[in-house]
Design a protein around this motif. Structure first.
Motif: not given
Length: 274
Positions: A37-41, A49-52, A118-125
């Protein structure tokens, strides 16, 4: 330093597309403190998240940090669900605190969030890798509790691979992709020789031998489970990296790799055990 076979794996995930996704599960060897529930990659912040480098067990970058940012052939966006102290399932082996998220909890987190693409994580197989490095705490917290370790290791791995199967297809995913999560590329890492850790070296020889035998049995069964999983799921690709062998190579000749010795521990980079 990653082995050539591990670099080949990272080249694999770089071959699918310009942007790839890594969903990782495990314990403190992998944790960076990621929460859903924080900043996504993103391209400018590939671990979100968190900061590297995040909250790692060593206080600095770990293997997942390095492989996300350096040792790869493409942009890799890493969603790292790993949690320090995790076991496969808390009902089988209790973690050191009840608040620790097991791999069961971690997979459920994924199923409740990124699994639906979801739109913010459009991964595929094709452009995603799923990794699990688990077992250190399962064995370390239980090796002395049962005489029939082979049977209990089978129970642990049955639980792990039931979760792996959910990543391929899960009835928990809502609402449109209920029967096909879509994971197809899997990396498994085995249990390193923690019988050689300072903690275990402070125990007697019998305890060290018991844990070593347990690790060897678990790792042998992991190979069998991985092979059976691949054979039972068309289109699945599996990789199994022998962390135990890599650790053993270094521990057998620590000074050749820049470490003080094989038995000391501390927060300096000269120590193998942190």
């Amino acid at each position: 330093m990653p082995s050539s076979s591990f670099l080949a794996l990272l080249g694999f995930i770089g071959a699918a597309s310009a942007q790839n996704y890594w969903f990782s599960f495990g314990d403190s060897y992998t944790q960076t403190g990621f929460v859903t529930n924080d900043t996504l990659p993103t391209s400018g912040n590939p671990l979100g998240n968190p900061v590297y480098p995040g909250y790692t067990a060593t206080g600095g970058a770990n293997w997942l940090d390095f492989d996300t940012t350096t040792y790869n052939n493409s942009l890799v966006l890493t969603y790292n669900y790993a949690y320090g102290g995790a076991t496969i399932d808390s009902s089988l082996v209790a973690p050191f605190e009840p608040t620790v998220l097991s791999v069961t909890d971690q997979v459920n987190q994924f199923l409740d969030t990124a699994a639906s693409k979801p739109a913010e994580t459009p991964w595929t197989s094709e452009n995603s890798l799923f990794s699990i490095w688990i077992g250190v705490n399962d064995l370390g917290n239980s090796y002395y509790l049962s005489d029939n370790r082979t049977s209990f290791d089978t129970t642990l791995l049955n639980a792990e691979f039931a979760l792996v199967q959910k990543l391929v297809s899960s009835p928990l995913l809502r609402p449109l992709k209920r029967n096909n999560v879509g994971a197809r590329n899997f990396l498994f890492l085995n249990v390193p020789p923690t019988d050689r850790s300072p903690l275990m070296l402070s125990q007697d020889a019998q305890a060290q031998a018991m844990l070593k035998a347990n690790i060897l049995d678990f790792n042998a069964q992991l190979i069998e489970f991985t092979n059976d999983f691949k054979a039972s799921n068309a289109g699945v690709t599996t990789f199994l990296w022998d962390a135990n062998a890599a650790f053993t190579t270094i521990l057998d000749d620590p000074t050749a790799y820049g470490f003080i010795d094989a038995v000391s521990y501390g927060t300096d980079t000269g120590y193998f055990w942190m």
